[in-house]
Design a protein around this motif. Structure first.
Motif, short mmCIF file in Angstrom:
data_model
loop_
_atom_site.label_atom_id
_atom_site.label_comp_id
_atom_site.label_asym_id
_atom_site.label_seq_id
_atom_site.Cartn_x
_atom_site.Cartn_y
_atom_site.Cartn_z
N GLU A 26 -9.62 1.31 -3.56
CA GLU A 26 -9.75 -0.11 -3.90
C GLU A 26 -8.37 -0.75 -4.11
N ALA A 27 -7.48 -0.04 -4.81
CA ALA A 27 -6.14 -0.58 -5.05
C ALA A 27 -5.36 -0.72 -3.75
N MET A 28 -5.53 0.22 -2.83
CA MET A 28 -4.84 0.15 -1.55
C MET A 28 -5.33 -1.03 -0.72
N LEU A 82 9.06 -0.48 2.60
CA LEU A 82 8.50 -1.01 1.36
C LEU A 82 8.56 0.02 0.24
N ASP A 83 8.44 1.30 0.59
CA ASP A 83 8.53 2.36 -0.40
C ASP A 83 9.89 2.36 -1.11
N LYS A 84 10.91 1.81 -0.45
CA LYS A 84 12.23 1.73 -1.06
C LYS A 84 12.34 0.56 -2.03
N GLY A 85 11.35 -0.33 -2.02
CA GLY A 85 11.44 -1.54 -2.83
C GLY A 85 12.12 -2.64 -2.05
N ARG A 86 11.85 -3.86 -2.41
CA ARG A 86 12.41 -4.98 -1.63
C ARG A 86 13.92 -5.00 -1.62
N ALA A 87 14.54 -4.58 -2.74
CA ALA A 87 16.00 -4.62 -2.81
C ALA A 87 16.64 -3.70 -1.79
N GLY A 88 15.97 -2.57 -1.49
CA GLY A 88 16.54 -1.63 -0.54
C GLY A 88 16.15 -1.90 0.89
N MET A 89 15.12 -2.72 1.09
CA MET A 89 14.64 -2.96 2.44
C MET A 89 15.65 -3.69 3.31
N PRO A 140 0.82 -1.22 0.00
CA PRO A 140 0.00 0.00 0.00
C PRO A 140 0.85 1.27 0.00
N ASN A 141 1.36 1.65 -1.16
CA ASN A 141 2.19 2.85 -1.26
C ASN A 141 1.32 4.11 -1.19
N LEU A 142 1.91 5.19 -0.73
CA LEU A 142 1.15 6.38 -0.36
C LEU A 142 1.14 7.47 -1.42
#
Length: 394
Positions: free
Chosen positions: A135-137, A310-317, A76-78
């Motif tokens: 709905e997407a969130m 999560l906003d950083k993407g999985r690679a950055g998490m 759920p990105n903001l």
């Protein structure tokens, strides 16, 4: 009527249209450097994150057109909510081919689900509104478990690659800036960084921490009236002005030694320190401060919550999460410092000091003939003032 005025009027969008000069860039943070109010921002940004959306919204574009899905459903990105909340139309998923055909500077108009250029349909997508985003969130929240599983696997991979750096500090370069026994304030141009820097101004003045800007965080420090001591990053979003401010520069390189920002820094006549490491520049800055003996690391604008990771993407998490485990005993978020910090000089102590100083002044005046005369004149004036005030009421 002049030809230029007729052209401007013909390009003006109608009451249900939103248009202006098109600005195109696959990287949102590069686009914001040249975006102006009233432009149409064309981006290619899957899962539009909060920081990027806030940067776009602050520039007040007429509309935002995204080649990718602003909410893919991974988490759920903001970002989309922020744009819509700012009253900026969002046209989503128009495709990379349509974006590649657009020309910088052409006048584009967003009308419904389409982007019009010169009256012709240039791209078609999904016009987001409050209902579609909600709905997407909701669907994205249902899929969080999958993302957390991917995060766990990525964390193990990162730990295998960087365990020597994380556990023993192997590979941390030497720098000339002294951090031993001092506080380090690390500034990232991220979440609420302006408000945090404003709230910390008394802390910075009293404790004088080492000011460390991560890429554009160095510009944030300068804008707030502070001089950076260290600049760390891949140098893709920091200005030449910040790099020339006199701070020591540490270029974050890939693990294989490649450093895309190194040439740019050297072209400015600056010889930087190179720090090869996997992960983000934000993480590298924290590891550097910890290894060099900082007693406290205060983070401004960095990632702290699950959604922010999560906003950083999985690679950055993974790197962000493990770095915080590594420096956790020293790490404090700026908001925590602001809530807990109080000036070491209390109000009672301040008034007491003023009282002592006044008594010392009176004693000094009483001990000299000139001072005695001055005190007599002062008392006479005081008597005159009290008599005048008394007379007003009698």
């Amino acid at each position: 009527m002049s030809l230029s005025l007729r052209l401007r009027r013909s390009a003006d969008p109608g009451p249900h249209q939103h248009g202006g000069p098109i600005r195109v860039d696959a990287r949102t943070k590069n686009l914001t450097k040249r975006l102006r109010p009233g432009d149409v921002a064309v981006i290619d940004h899957v899962d539009l994150d909060r920081v990027s959306a806030e940067a776009l919204a602050a520039l007040r574009p007429a509309a935002v057109v995204n080649a990718a899905a602003s909410i893919s459903g991974r988490y759920p990105n903001l970002g989309p909510e922020i744009l819509l909340g700012a009253g900026i139309p969002l046209l989503d998923g128009v495709g990379q081919e349509a974006v590649a055909a657009l020309k910088e500077g052409d006048v584009g108009v967003v009308e419904g689900n389409t982007l019009l250029v010169r009256g012709q349909v240039a791209a078609t997508g999904t016009r987001q509104d409050a209902d579609t985003v909600r709905e997407a969130m909701e669907a994205a929240r249902a899929g969080l478990a999958v993302q957390l599983e991917a995060f766990a696997g990525n964390t193990m991979e990162y730990l295998k690659r960087e365990r020597d750096l994380l556990l023993d500090g192997v590979g941390v370069p030497e720098i000339r800036t002294r951090l031993e026994g001092r506080h380090a304030l690390i500034v990232v141009r991220g979440y609420h960084y302006l408000e945090d820097l404003q709230a910390l101004r008394h802390y910075i003045r009293e404790y004088r921490p080492v000011l460390l800007g991560v890429d554009g965080g160095a510009d944030a420090l300068l804008e707030a009236g502070h001089q950076p001591d260290l600049i760390v990053g891949d140098m893709d979003s920091v200005s030449d002005r910040a790099l020339r401010c006199g701070a020591e520069v540490v270029v974050h390189a890939y693990r294989d030694g490649r450093a895309p920002g190194l040439e740019r820094v050297r072209d400015l006549g600056i010889e930087p320190v190179v720090f090869p490491a996997t992960g983000t520049s934000e993480d590298v800055a924290m590891l550097l401060a910890d290894d060099k003996g900082a007693t406290l690391i205060v983070a401004v604008g960095t990632h702290a919550t699950l959604v922010e990771f999560l906003d950083k993407g999985r690679a950055g998490m993974a790197s962000t999460f493990l770095t915080r485990l590594r420096v956790g005993g020293k790490l404090v978020d700026a908001k925590g410092v602001n809530r807990l910090y109080r000036s070491r000089i209390s109000g009672v102590s301040l008034f007491g000091a003023l009282g002592v100083a006044l008594l010392a002044l009176l004693a000094a005046l009483q001990s000299t003939p000139g001072g005695q005369v001055l005190l007599q004149v002062a008392w006479a004036r005081w008597d005159d003032l009290t008599s005048w005030v008394t007379g007003l009421f009698t």
